[in-house]
Design a protein around this motif. Sequence first.
Motif, PDB file in Angstrom:
ATOM      1  N   ASP A   1       1.272   4.866 -13.786  1.00  0.00           N
ATOM      2  CA  ASP A   1       0.086   4.006 -13.715  1.00  0.00           C
ATOM      3  C   ASP A   1       0.448   2.530 -13.670  1.00  0.00           C
ATOM      4  O   ASP A   1      -0.203   1.744 -12.989  1.00  0.00           O
ATOM      5  CB  ASP A   1      -0.854   4.273 -14.902  1.00  0.00           C
TER       6      ASP A   1
ATOM      7  N   LYS B   1       0.847  -1.204   0.000  1.00  0.00           N
ATOM      8  CA  LYS B   1       0.000   0.000   0.000  1.00  0.00           C
ATOM      9  C   LYS B   1       0.879   1.249   0.000  1.00  0.00           C
ATOM     10  O   LYS B   1       0.575   2.230  -0.685  1.00  0.00           O
ATOM     11  CB  LYS B   1      -0.944  -0.001   1.200  1.00  0.00           C
TER      12      LYS B   1
ATOM     13  N   CYS C   1       3.891   1.366  -1.205  1.00  0.00           N
ATOM     14  CA  CYS C   1       4.461   1.424  -2.556  1.00  0.00           C
ATOM     15  C   CYS C   1       3.452   2.021  -3.548  1.00  0.00           C
ATOM     16  O   CYS C   1       3.845   2.770  -4.440  1.00  0.00           O
ATOM     17  CB  CYS C   1       4.873   0.028  -3.028  1.00  0.00           C
ATOM     18  N   MET C   2       2.188   1.701  -3.376  1.00  0.00           N
ATOM     19  CA  MET C   2       1.155   2.291  -4.242  1.00  0.00           C
ATOM     20  C   MET C   2       1.155   3.816  -4.107  1.00  0.00           C
ATOM     21  O   MET C   2       1.052   4.531  -5.092  1.00  0.00           O
ATOM     22  CB  MET C   2      -0.239   1.750  -3.886  1.00  0.00           C
ATOM     23  N   ARG C   3       1.246   4.272  -2.847  1.00  0.00           N
ATOM     24  CA  ARG C   3       1.253   5.722  -2.610  1.00  0.00           C
ATOM     25  C   ARG C   3       2.475   6.383  -3.248  1.00  0.00           C
ATOM     26  O   ARG C   3       2.417   7.531  -3.666  1.00  0.00           O
ATOM     27  CB  ARG C   3       1.205   6.016  -1.117  1.00  0.00           C
ATOM     28  N   LYS C   4       3.588   5.646  -3.301  1.00  0.00           N
ATOM     29  CA  LYS C   4       4.829   6.193  -3.860  1.00  0.00           C
ATOM     30  C   LYS C   4       4.995   5.869  -5.345  1.00  0.00           C
ATOM     31  O   LYS C   4       5.999   6.239  -5.938  1.00  0.00           O
ATOM     32  CB  LYS C   4       6.033   5.625  -3.108  1.00  0.00           C
ATOM     33  N   SER C   5       4.029   5.150  -5.927  1.00  0.00           N
ATOM     34  CA  SER C   5       4.214   4.694  -7.310  1.00  0.00           C
ATOM     35  C   SER C   5       4.455   5.866  -8.246  1.00  0.00           C
ATOM     36  O   SER C   5       3.967   6.968  -8.047  1.00  0.00           O
ATOM     37  CB  SER C   5       3.055   3.832  -7.785  1.00  0.00           C
ATOM     38  N   TRP C   6       5.264   5.608  -9.262  1.00  0.00           N
ATOM     39  CA  TRP C   6       5.760   6.665 -10.129  1.00  0.00           C
ATOM     40  C   TRP C   6       5.004   6.768 -11.446  1.00  0.00           C
ATOM     41  O   TRP C   6       5.185   7.725 -12.173  1.00  0.00           O
ATOM     42  CB  TRP C   6       7.241   6.470 -10.388  1.00  0.00           C
TER      43      TRP C   6
ATOM     44  N   SER D   1      -0.929  -2.464  -6.682  1.00  0.00           N
ATOM     45  CA  SER D   1      -2.333  -2.719  -6.359  1.00  0.00           C
ATOM     46  C   SER D   1      -2.650  -4.207  -6.471  1.00  0.00           C
ATOM     47  O   SER D   1      -3.340  -4.781  -5.615  1.00  0.00           O
ATOM     48  CB  SER D   1      -3.234  -1.916  -7.305  1.00  0.00           C
TER      49      SER D   1
ATOM     50  N   SER E   1       3.234   1.078 -12.428  1.00  0.00           N
ATOM     51  CA  SER E   1       3.745   0.668 -11.114  1.00  0.00           C
ATOM     52  C   SER E   1       2.611   0.646 -10.091  1.00  0.00           C
ATOM     53  O   SER E   1       2.547  -0.253  -9.252  1.00  0.00           O
ATOM     54  CB  SER E   1       4.884   1.580 -10.658  1.00  0.00           C
ATOM     55  N   LYS E   2       1.691   1.588 -10.194  1.00  0.00           N
ATOM     56  CA  LYS E   2       0.539   1.597  -9.287  1.00  0.00           C
ATOM     57  C   LYS E   2      -0.314   0.347  -9.503  1.00  0.00           C
ATOM     58  O   LYS E   2      -0.768  -0.277  -8.547  1.00  0.00           O
ATOM     59  CB  LYS E   2      -0.300   2.852  -9.499  1.00  0.00           C
ATOM     60  N   LYS E   3      -0.501  -0.041 -10.753  1.00  0.00           N
ATOM     61  CA  LYS E   3      -1.274  -1.241 -11.084  1.00  0.00           C
ATOM     62  C   LYS E   3      -0.599  -2.486 -10.498  1.00  0.00           C
ATOM     63  O   LYS E   3      -1.262  -3.358  -9.932  1.00  0.00           O
ATOM     64  CB  LYS E   3      -1.393  -1.347 -12.607  1.00  0.00           C
TER      65      LYS E   3
END
Length: 169
Positions: A126, A117, A119-124, A133, A128-130
């Motif tokens: 879409d 979670k 890492c999601m907040r820090k994702s650089w 997630s 990396s966020k995916k």
Amino acid sequence: MDKDQKVKIIETAIEAEKETLRTYIKSAIKISNSTGKNMFLKLSLDELNHRELLEKVLKTMLEGGTCTFPEIQKSEVIKIVPDLESEIEKKSYLGEDDLTVLRLAQTVEKNGIEYYKECMRKSWDDESKKMFSYLVKMEEEHYSLIQTQIDYIEGTGYWLGIREFTLDD
């Protein structure tokens, strides 16, 4: 976020997956019930797959590419549930040591959820966020699966988070 920070996040995630894999293999050896052993072996395979995914992403990033998250099929964890149900019908006994192992595994999953979670907040981007997630979702499924085993051992009357009976029944 610079490339070094991104690489550090992915490297940390890889190490976490390795440690979780080791923990689940040790847990499979320790737990007395065959259903629990099978669950930990399946979780071990999931953790191995997570590590391999992260290693591919890291390799791509180190070669100058971007984080590209591959399409992944729905979790295989769901396939365990019918096996758990049939084992529960057999009413096999599980001991206190099994509860200790299961609670430890649940703590590992909770820590993984929190890490991903963050890492999601820090994702650089879409992608990396995916990816993060997806890893959160997988770890949450693992946590729930372990809770199902705990509920069964404790005889709380819960199955998959739903109360099977009440005192009014």
